[in-house]
Motif scaffolding. Structure first.
Motif, short mmCIF file in Angstrom:
data_model
loop_
_atom_site.label_atom_id
_atom_site.label_comp_id
_atom_site.label_asym_id
_atom_site.label_seq_id
_atom_site.Cartn_x
_atom_site.Cartn_y
_atom_site.Cartn_z
N ARG A 105 0.77 -1.30 -0.04
CA ARG A 105 0.11 -0.17 0.06
C ARG A 105 0.87 1.25 -0.03
N GLY A 106 2.10 1.07 0.47
CA GLY A 106 2.94 2.42 0.50
C GLY A 106 2.49 3.25 1.67
N TYR A 107 1.83 2.81 2.62
CA TYR A 107 1.60 3.72 3.88
C TYR A 107 2.72 3.68 4.73
N ARG A 108 3.05 4.51 5.69
CA ARG A 108 3.93 4.32 6.81
C ARG A 108 2.89 3.68 7.92
N VAL A 109 3.54 2.44 8.59
CA VAL A 109 2.62 1.84 9.37
C VAL A 109 3.42 1.89 10.89
N ILE A 110 2.86 2.27 11.81
CA ILE A 110 3.23 2.09 13.28
C ILE A 110 2.23 1.37 14.11
N ILE A 111 3.02 0.41 14.57
CA ILE A 111 1.95 -0.48 15.75
C ILE A 111 2.30 -0.08 16.98
N VAL A 112 1.35 0.12 17.83
CA VAL A 112 1.42 0.53 19.16
C VAL A 112 1.07 -0.60 20.02
N PHE A 113 1.72 -1.01 20.79
CA PHE A 113 1.55 -1.87 21.98
C PHE A 113 1.44 -1.26 23.27
N ASP A 114 0.32 -1.48 24.01
CA ASP A 114 0.03 -1.03 25.30
C ASP A 114 0.88 -1.59 26.13
N ALA A 115 1.82 -0.76 26.92
CA ALA A 115 2.55 -1.33 28.03
C ALA A 115 2.13 -0.67 29.28
N TYR A 116 1.13 -0.54 29.42
CA TYR A 116 0.51 0.37 30.69
C TYR A 116 1.01 -0.05 32.00
N GLU A 117 1.00 -1.29 32.09
CA GLU A 117 1.54 -1.96 33.50
C GLU A 117 2.92 -2.19 33.58
N VAL A 118 3.70 -1.99 32.60
CA VAL A 118 5.20 -2.24 32.53
C VAL A 118 5.95 -0.85 32.67
N LYS A 119 6.80 -0.87 34.02
CA LYS A 119 7.49 0.21 34.37
C LYS A 119 8.51 0.69 33.26
N GLY A 120 8.71 2.14 33.06
CA GLY A 120 9.81 2.53 32.27
C GLY A 120 9.22 3.33 31.32
#
Length: 169
Positions: free
Chosen positions: A44-59
């Motif tokens: 498709r030629g899109y810029r793809v960004i995957i976001v993973f939730d690390a809400y409970e992970v410190k840092g």
């Protein structure tokens, strides 16, 4: 350039193949999603960004790049939705269409209000399947063209060319 922001765990939790893999090995489910999105991006030629939730992970927030796909693990106490909303604000402009892939209805409404377009997990799955079919068709067409390119040349002429190539003429 168009941008596709993917709510990683939301998609994993929706796609049957990824959901069943998640039960066995979450890392493998993430990796398969990344690979599917790399194929999507290449086609498709899109810029793809995957976001993973690390809400409970410190840092702090961490970023990675695989197959030219940007991967973000949110910082402590930040949800994937919050990160995606921040990114929508960052990317949206007159020249850039921003799509967000999630089946979270509340998130869809929020990003839609910010001017982004939404793709449900189901819509994205259909599009990924369609791309797979298009790639297969393109490969078949390429192979047919490649086979059809050779000109029928008599063996005696080929022998002459071979002698010329080897400097024996």
């Amino acid at each position: 350039m168009d941008v596709l922001l993917v709510d990683g765990y939301n998609i994993i939790g929706d796609w049957t193949e990824l959901k069943s893999l998640r039960e066995v090995d979450l890392d493998q489910a993430r990796q398969l999603l990344i690979e599917k999105m790399a194929e999507y991006q290449a086609y498709r030629g899109y810029r793809v960004i995957i976001v993973f939730d690390a809400y409970e992970v410190k840092g702090p927030e961490s970023k990675d790049n695989q197959y030219n796909i940007e991967i973000i693990y949110t910082k402590e106490k930040e949800t994937a939705d919050q990160c995606i909303e921040r990114l929508v604000k960052e990317f949206i402009n007159v020249k850039t269409k921003v799509y967000v892939a999630t089946s979270d209805y509340t998130e869809q409404r929020t990003i839609f209000q910010q001017g982004a377009y939404r793709k449900s997990a189901r819509e994205l799955a259909i599009e990924v399947d369609q791309i797979k079919k298009e790639i297969s068709n393109d490969l078949r067409t390429f192979e047919k063209r490649k086979q059809g390119r050779s000109l029928p040349i008599k063996q005696e002429i080929l022998d002459q060319f071979e002698k010329m190539r080897r400097g024996r003429v």
